[in-house]
Design a protein around this motif. Structure first.
Motif, PDB file in Angstrom:
ATOM      1  N   VAL A 520     -20.449  20.836  -6.930  1.00  0.00           N
ATOM      2  CA  VAL A 520     -21.036  21.320  -8.177  1.00  0.00           C
ATOM      3  C   VAL A 520     -20.820  22.817  -8.325  1.00  0.00           C
ATOM      4  CG1 VAL A 520     -23.204  21.680  -9.410  1.00  0.00           C
ATOM      5  CG2 VAL A 520     -22.763  19.480  -8.308  1.00  0.00           C
ATOM      6  N   VAL A 521     -21.123  23.558  -7.261  1.00  0.00           N
ATOM      7  CA  VAL A 521     -20.978  25.014  -7.316  1.00  0.00           C
ATOM      8  C   VAL A 521     -19.522  25.409  -7.543  1.00  0.00           C
ATOM      9  CG1 VAL A 521     -21.181  27.145  -5.974  1.00  0.00           C
ATOM     10  CG2 VAL A 521     -23.032  25.460  -5.931  1.00  0.00           C
ATOM     11  N   LYS A 522     -18.609  24.709  -6.874  1.00  0.00           N
ATOM     12  CA  LYS A 522     -17.184  25.012  -7.028  1.00  0.00           C
ATOM     13  C   LYS A 522     -16.742  24.796  -8.467  1.00  0.00           C
ATOM     14  CE  LYS A 522     -12.628  23.822  -5.152  1.00  0.00           C
ATOM     15  NZ  LYS A 522     -11.896  22.971  -4.169  1.00  0.00           N
ATOM     16  N   SER A 526     -15.734  27.670 -11.245  1.00  0.00           N
ATOM     17  CA  SER A 526     -14.367  27.622 -11.776  1.00  0.00           C
ATOM     18  C   SER A 526     -14.336  27.792 -13.291  1.00  0.00           C
ATOM     19  CB  SER A 526     -13.698  26.306 -11.386  1.00  0.00           C
ATOM     20  OG  SER A 526     -14.240  25.221 -12.128  1.00  0.00           O
ATOM     21  N   ILE A 527     -15.482  27.514 -13.937  1.00  0.00           N
ATOM     22  CA  ILE A 527     -15.540  27.676 -15.390  1.00  0.00           C
ATOM     23  C   ILE A 527     -16.372  28.898 -15.767  1.00  0.00           C
ATOM     24  CG2 ILE A 527     -15.138  25.252 -15.891  1.00  0.00           C
ATOM     25  CD1 ILE A 527     -18.102  24.829 -16.216  1.00  0.00           C
ATOM     26  N   SER A 534     -27.229  22.772 -16.062  1.00  0.00           N
ATOM     27  CA  SER A 534     -27.870  21.463 -16.230  1.00  0.00           C
ATOM     28  C   SER A 534     -27.033  20.557 -17.130  1.00  0.00           C
ATOM     29  CB  SER A 534     -29.282  21.626 -16.801  1.00  0.00           C
ATOM     30  OG  SER A 534     -29.240  22.226 -18.076  1.00  0.00           O
ATOM     31  N   ARG A 535     -26.399  21.151 -18.143  1.00  0.00           N
ATOM     32  CA  ARG A 535     -25.533  20.349 -19.017  1.00  0.00           C
ATOM     33  C   ARG A 535     -24.317  19.850 -18.245  1.00  0.00           C
ATOM     34  NH1 ARG A 535     -24.757  19.342 -24.307  1.00  0.00           N
ATOM     35  NH2 ARG A 535     -22.621  19.036 -25.047  1.00  0.00           N
ATOM     36  N   LEU A 536     -23.769  20.693 -17.360  1.00  0.00           N
ATOM     37  CA  LEU A 536     -22.646  20.279 -16.520  1.00  0.00           C
ATOM     38  C   LEU A 536     -23.041  19.102 -15.637  1.00  0.00           C
ATOM     39  CD1 LEU A 536     -19.724  21.031 -15.397  1.00  0.00           C
ATOM     40  CD2 LEU A 536     -20.964  22.283 -13.614  1.00  0.00           C
TER      41      LEU A 536
END
Length: 592
Positions: A520-522, A526-527, A534-536
């Motif tokens: 998740v963090v990666k 990256s974006i 939370s949306r991601l």
């Protein structure tokens, strides 16, 4: 080849004219449909269309056990008794092979295979017209394939043929021995080519009957999935075909597949799925079903205190407490890493998102997954009771559930509310699998490793002795860890701090399985790292909205916030709202 991946009509004609499949050899080796079409052309049978669904499935099923049509079964006698000469019986698995009883011997029955497939009859196959079978359908008796069947393989009597079949069968058998054409009134056509599909079909029937012979029946019966499906039926009194929503055309080939091998379990499940045209998770669920219900029912319907673990995921607000003992970094606590590794097994962590956990759970955990629309406490209790499985015990107030786990004797059943949306079902499945791993399977394996003699105590077979209680206490072996974490207080809250801890750990594992912290963090960084996390989590990883907000708040705590001004960088301004682990925006947490 055409757009479906099969040779075109022109290509099939060329292959038939040349008498060779040429560059299509690999395809014809795997595709029975094209082999049948080519055989029809080479034998001048004319039809270029695909074979009928029934005929194709009989061949594709490989070692097919043909069942009677529903109308014929409904009209057939329901009594069983002992097989007698002249009767047609169902034998073997279910759907079962049909046989006509020729003689009853000591320890065996001389039987002739019977099918509805008159188109596969040869000159030694006696054809009985529909008006003489008592079933409303015509039958083919393959006298050249007769053999001895173990008496225990006989399931139920279907009919007694209303004609002088015995004399016709004896004439066909005698003609076969003497190498002449039988004088029976009605038989099939001679087979002139060893490549004819009739030969292939009859070989399948012969193999099937051979598996039910006196010398092989007991040894082989438990190796095929038909016996597993029968065991599920015998224990639960429920048809597995209905329980797991199996299409009719898949039941026959599924029942004849061998049970997956321990060292090749995942690969064998995938192979069975291809053969039966079922989803791999459906096959995995079915393969587990008989073993799970057998273990659950082994020690009676009323489990001893402490032998049954139940846990649930509610509709009520969830407040996950994340372990911060490792500091503000991306390292996992040891218990979490161990559980994650166990769940993924040898197949490894999937790379795609959102993740479907059905197959990894069913491959690597001894559980089955049951989806019930509108799941409630009383609903799952009724499901267990009607299937002769252990009751929940006690008087637990009814309430709606998103999911529930019931575990006993080393196995479990995960219930999921089928009415929930995909995101909620995904999290529920992961959550209940977390309970099974963390609160049941891994502690149980620890007991087995350290004090295997206490396994009967865990399973409720017997109570521990005073000495065993003392020794277990000194060795820190948990012999009473199975408990209800299903019950709630009148306000829907957990009854104890222990339940709080168990639910938090199960939810934490579920989130790590569905949205691994490092992944998740990666992706987030990256974006740009400034997007709505939370949306991601909700849209890319498939988490429900409330869980996505809670998890996002936790991740923000682990990742240092980027300063927005020079004063901010040297700590002279307050952080902007929402940059800390705030509960704001959590749709599942009540706001103050």
């Amino acid at each position: 080849m055409d757009e479906t991946g099969h040779p075109t009509a022109v290509e099939l004609h060329e292959a038939a004219a040349l008498g060779s499949v040429g560059r299509y050899a690999g395809h014809f080796g795997e595709c029975v449909e094209c082999r049948i079409r080519l055989t029809r052309l080479m034998h001048g049978m004319g039809s270029m269309g695909a074979p009928s669904g029934d005929a194709l499935m009989r061949i594709l099923g490989a070692r097919v056990r043909l069942s009677m049509p529903a109308t014929a079964v409904a009209a057939s006698p329901s009594d069983a008794g002992e097989p007698q000469p002249g009767e047609v019986w169902r034998i073997g698995g279910d759907p079962a092979l049909l046989v006509w009883v020729r003689k009853v011997l000591d320890g065996a029955v001389d039987a002739v295979p019977v099918t509805l497939d008159v188109e596969f009859a040869d000159e030694y196959t006696v054809l009985v017209p529909a008006d003489q079978t008592g079933l409303g359908v015509g039958l083919a008796l393959f006298t050249a394939l007769r053999g001895h069947v173990h008496p225990d393989a006989f399931i139920s009597r279907v009919s007694t043929l209303r004609t002088d079949v015995a004399g016709q069968v004896e004439e066909a058998i005698g003609a076969g021995r003497e190498g002449r054409v039988p004088q029976a009134p009605s038989t099939g056509s001679p087979v002139y080519d060893a490549e004819d599909q009739i030969v292939e079909y009859q070989q399948l029937l012969a193999d099937m009957l051979g598996d039910l012979g006196p010398a092989r029946y007991r040894r082989a019966a438990h190796g095929v999935l038909a016996s597993e499906l029968n065991r599920y039926r015998e224990i639960t009194q429920v048809e597995p075909q209905e329980e797991f929503d199996l299409p009719d055309e898949s039941v026959v080939p599924l029942g004849l597949c061998r049970h997956p091998r321990p060292g090749q379990y995942a690969a064998d499940v995938i192979d069975i799925a291809k053969r039966t045209r079922l989803r791999p998770e459906t096959v995995a669920n079915l393969v587990r079903a008989a073993d799970v219900v057998t273990a659950l029912a082994r020690h009676g319907h009323e489990p001893a205190a402490g032998s049954l673990l139940t846990a649930a995921r509610d509709h009520a607000a969830e407040h996950t407490s994340f372990d911060q003992s490792s500091g503000r970094d991306l390292m996992h606590p040891g218990w979490l890493s161990q559980a994650v590794d166990h769940l993924w097994g040898d197949q490894g962590e999937p790379s795609s998102i959102p993740r479907n956990l059905h197959l990894p759970i069913l491959i690597n955990l001894p559980v089955i997954i049951i989806e019930i629309e509108g799941l409630t406490v009383h609903g799952l209790s009724a499901w267990l009771e009607t299937r002769n499985l252990p009751s929940l015990g006690g008087t637990i107030a009814d309430r709606p559930l998103r999911g529930c786990l019931v575990a006993r004797s080393g196995v479990g059943v995960i219930f999921v509310d089928a009415a929930d949306d995909a995101a909620q079902r995904r999290l529920t499945l992961a959550h209940e699998a977390g309970h099974f791993l963390l609160d049941y399977l891994l502690p149980r394996q620890d007991v087995v490793r350290r004090r295997a003699d206490l396994l009967d105590v865990l399973d409720g077979v017997r109570a521990p002795t005073t000495a065993e209680r003392f020794e277990a206490l000194l060795a820190d072996v948990p012999i009473g860890f199975h408990t209800h974490v299903l019950e709630r207080d009148p306000r829907g809250g957990h009854l104890s701090d222990i339940t709080d801890q168990l639910e938090d750990r199960a939810e934490r594992l579920a989130l790590e399985l569905l949205a691994p912290l490092q992944a998740v963090v990666k992706l987030w960084e990256s974006i740009g790292g400034d997007s709505d996390l939370s949306r991601l989590l909700e849209h890319d990883f498939g988490l429900p909205a409330g869980a996505a907000v809670r998890y996002a708040n936790h991740i923000r705590q682990l990742r240092p916030r980027k300063p927005q001004t020079l004063l901010d960088a040297i700590g002279l301004t307050a952080p902007p709202p929402g940059s800390s682990d705030s509960d704001a925006g959590d749709p599942e947490r009540p706001q103050s």
